[in-house]
Design an enzyme around this catalytic site. Structure first.
Site, mmCIF file in Angstrom:
data_model
loop_
_atom_site.group_PDB
_atom_site.id
_atom_site.type_symbol
_atom_site.label_atom_id
_atom_site.label_comp_id
_atom_site.label_asym_id
_atom_site.label_seq_id
_atom_site.Cartn_x
_atom_site.Cartn_y
_atom_site.Cartn_z
ATOM 1 N N ARG A 45 15.890 54.225 15.134
ATOM 2 C CA ARG A 45 16.407 54.573 13.842
ATOM 3 C C ARG A 45 16.568 53.354 12.939
ATOM 4 O O ARG A 45 16.738 53.470 11.741
ATOM 5 C CB ARG A 45 17.788 55.237 14.039
ATOM 6 C CG ARG A 45 17.687 56.675 14.522
ATOM 7 C CD ARG A 45 19.034 57.218 14.913
ATOM 8 N NE ARG A 45 19.159 57.175 16.362
ATOM 9 C CZ ARG A 45 20.279 57.539 16.985
ATOM 10 N NH1 ARG A 45 21.348 57.875 16.312
ATOM 11 N NH2 ARG A 45 20.334 57.541 18.302
ATOM 12 N N ASP A 103 12.839 47.036 12.653
ATOM 13 C CA ASP A 103 14.000 46.304 12.132
ATOM 14 C C ASP A 103 14.060 44.881 12.703
ATOM 15 O O ASP A 103 14.065 43.908 11.958
ATOM 16 C CB ASP A 103 15.309 47.077 12.381
ATOM 17 C CG ASP A 103 15.541 47.434 13.863
ATOM 18 O OD1 ASP A 103 14.635 47.199 14.704
ATOM 19 O OD2 ASP A 103 16.623 47.954 14.188
ATOM 20 N N ASP A 106 13.247 41.372 19.178
ATOM 21 C CA ASP A 106 14.219 40.643 19.994
ATOM 22 C C ASP A 106 13.488 40.146 21.248
ATOM 23 O O ASP A 106 12.792 39.138 21.204
ATOM 24 C CB ASP A 106 15.354 41.619 20.306
ATOM 25 C CG ASP A 106 16.537 40.997 21.004
ATOM 26 O OD1 ASP A 106 16.926 39.888 20.640
ATOM 27 O OD2 ASP A 106 17.080 41.635 21.922
ATOM 28 N N LYS A 134 14.041 37.314 16.207
ATOM 29 C CA LYS A 134 14.891 36.383 16.974
ATOM 30 C C LYS A 134 14.003 35.712 18.008
ATOM 31 O O LYS A 134 13.970 36.135 19.174
ATOM 32 C CB LYS A 134 15.991 37.153 17.711
ATOM 33 C CG LYS A 134 17.031 37.811 16.836
ATOM 34 C CD LYS A 134 18.220 38.200 17.720
ATOM 35 C CE LYS A 134 18.723 39.554 17.431
ATOM 36 N NZ LYS A 134 19.774 40.028 18.337
ATOM 37 N N PHE A 155 24.058 38.732 17.357
ATOM 38 C CA PHE A 155 23.965 40.182 17.263
ATOM 39 C C PHE A 155 24.263 40.578 15.822
ATOM 40 O O PHE A 155 25.316 40.255 15.286
ATOM 41 C CB PHE A 155 24.926 40.873 18.232
ATOM 42 C CG PHE A 155 24.583 42.322 18.422
ATOM 43 C CD1 PHE A 155 23.588 42.708 19.315
ATOM 44 C CD2 PHE A 155 25.232 43.300 17.677
ATOM 45 C CE1 PHE A 155 23.243 44.041 19.464
ATOM 46 C CE2 PHE A 155 24.894 44.638 17.825
ATOM 47 C CZ PHE A 155 23.899 45.008 18.726
ATOM 48 N N VAL A 156 23.326 41.271 15.183
ATOM 49 C CA VAL A 156 23.473 41.591 13.762
ATOM 50 C C VAL A 156 23.525 43.097 13.521
ATOM 51 O O VAL A 156 23.066 43.889 14.365
ATOM 52 C CB VAL A 156 22.333 40.962 12.919
ATOM 53 C CG1 VAL A 156 22.411 39.451 12.950
ATOM 54 C CG2 VAL A 156 20.964 41.455 13.394
ATOM 55 N N ASP A 162 22.316 48.934 13.811
ATOM 56 C CA ASP A 162 23.629 49.398 14.271
ATOM 57 C C ASP A 162 24.246 48.538 15.365
ATOM 58 O O ASP A 162 23.552 47.802 16.081
ATOM 59 C CB ASP A 162 23.498 50.812 14.842
ATOM 60 C CG ASP A 162 22.846 50.802 16.231
ATOM 61 O OD1 ASP A 162 21.723 50.271 16.345
ATOM 62 O OD2 ASP A 162 23.470 51.292 17.197
ATOM 63 N N ARG A 168 25.249 50.978 10.186
ATOM 64 C CA ARG A 168 23.873 51.040 9.665
ATOM 65 C C ARG A 168 23.857 51.086 8.140
ATOM 66 O O ARG A 168 22.864 50.727 7.510
ATOM 67 C CB ARG A 168 23.165 52.314 10.170
ATOM 68 C CG ARG A 168 22.838 52.312 11.642
ATOM 69 C CD ARG A 168 21.887 53.465 11.939
ATOM 70 N NE ARG A 168 21.831 53.797 13.346
ATOM 71 C CZ ARG A 168 20.984 53.266 14.228
ATOM 72 N NH1 ARG A 168 20.137 52.345 13.848
ATOM 73 N NH2 ARG A 168 21.000 53.648 15.489
HETATM 74 P P1 IMP Z 1 13.282 44.403 21.816
HETATM 75 O O1 IMP Z 1 12.499 45.422 22.546
HETATM 76 O O2 IMP Z 1 14.164 43.612 22.725
HETATM 77 O O3 IMP Z 1 12.445 43.518 20.925
HETATM 78 O O4 IMP Z 1 14.322 45.194 20.982
HETATM 79 C C1 IMP Z 1 14.164 45.602 19.690
HETATM 80 C C2 IMP Z 1 15.257 46.584 19.343
HETATM 81 O O5 IMP Z 1 16.528 46.183 19.874
HETATM 82 C C3 IMP Z 1 15.451 46.629 17.847
HETATM 83 O O6 IMP Z 1 14.617 47.565 17.250
HETATM 84 C C4 IMP Z 1 16.904 47.001 17.717
HETATM 85 O O7 IMP Z 1 17.051 48.397 17.790
HETATM 86 C C5 IMP Z 1 17.549 46.405 18.950
HETATM 87 N N1 IMP Z 1 18.196 45.122 18.612
HETATM 88 C C6 IMP Z 1 17.757 43.881 18.865
HETATM 89 N N2 IMP Z 1 18.605 42.947 18.408
HETATM 90 C C7 IMP Z 1 19.615 43.627 17.822
HETATM 91 C C8 IMP Z 1 20.797 43.216 17.103
HETATM 92 O O8 IMP Z 1 21.083 42.028 16.900
HETATM 93 N N3 IMP Z 1 21.576 44.210 16.622
HETATM 94 C C9 IMP Z 1 21.290 45.541 16.816
HETATM 95 N N4 IMP Z 1 20.206 45.973 17.452
HETATM 96 C C10 IMP Z 1 19.360 45.018 17.942
#
Ligand code: IMP
Length: 182
Positions: A45, A103, A106, A134, A155-156, A162, A168
């Site tokens: 979302r 969004d 990570d 990140k 953490f943002v 969210d 959000r």
């Molecule tokens: P990844 O698979 O670890 O790259 O995760 C990506 C997803 O993790 C993003 O689409 C977000 O939904 C969530 N996410 C990663 N970092 C944050 C954060 O700092 N705040 C909130 N959600 C996050």
């Protein structure tokens, strides 16, 4: 749901986000054929605010909007690593121009998985854009074609993003700062 008390410190203002989107859309326009429809795919979302602003900034283009939901953090602060598709696209993308909108990148697992899946459907041109990156947290070798802002390992929340499904609707990106020890 009980949560540790926290405050939110503004990290990126609504004005900076708007300016960055305008600049990114110049590049996006140059990349995709002007006489063909662009399918803008938002990952639910967290991308819902970003995709709304991005799509309207591209109002001079023929744009179709679709959504895909992949499992992510659930209600916590840790990535699950195992990515599942919870809601697939409504439309076909074979032979079409596609822009995937996320969004945050990570660990990279989510976008890596989604891009692999969408490529297997043989789009004509597939590009990805993430509002935030990140790089310090990356576990898989993935880089979006366009990034709004590189941020440190914090953490943002806000602008669609969210913490435990809250925050959000903040118009800016803020950093979560806990006010008590865990
Ligand atoms: P990844 O698979 O670890 O790259 O995760 C990506 C997803 O993790 C993003 O689409 C977000 O939904 C969530 N996410 C990663 N970092 C944050 C954060 O700092 N705040 C909130 N959600 C996050």
């Amino acid at each position: 749901m009980s949560q540790r008390p926290y405050v939110i410190d503004e990290m990126i203002s609504a004005k900076s986000i708007a300016a960055r989107i305008e600049a990114l859309c110049h590049d996006i326009r140059e990349t995709f054929p002007k006489d063909e429809r662009l399918v803008v795919v938002g990952l639910l979302r967290g991308s819902f605010v970003f995709i709304a602003d991005l799509a309207r900034e591209l109002s001079d283009m023929d744009v179709e909007v679709d959504f895909l939901e992949a499992s992510s953090y659930g209600d916590g602060m840790e990535s699950s690593r195992e990515v599942r598709i919870l809601k697939d696209l409504r439309g076909a993308i074979e032979g079409r121009n596609v822009l995937v909108v996320e969004d945050i990148v990570d660990t990279g697992y989510t976008l890596n998985h989604v891009i692999h899946l969408l490529k297997s459907r043989e789009p004509k041109l597939l590009r990805t854009i993430a509002l935030l990156d990140k790089p310090a947290r990356r576990e898989v070798d993935f880089r979006a074609d366009w990034i709004g802002f590189e941020i440190p390992d914090e953490f943002v929340v806000g602008y669609g993003i969210d913490y435990a499904q809250g925050n959000r609707n903040l118009p800016f990106i803020g950093k979560v700062r806990f006010t008590e020890e865990a």
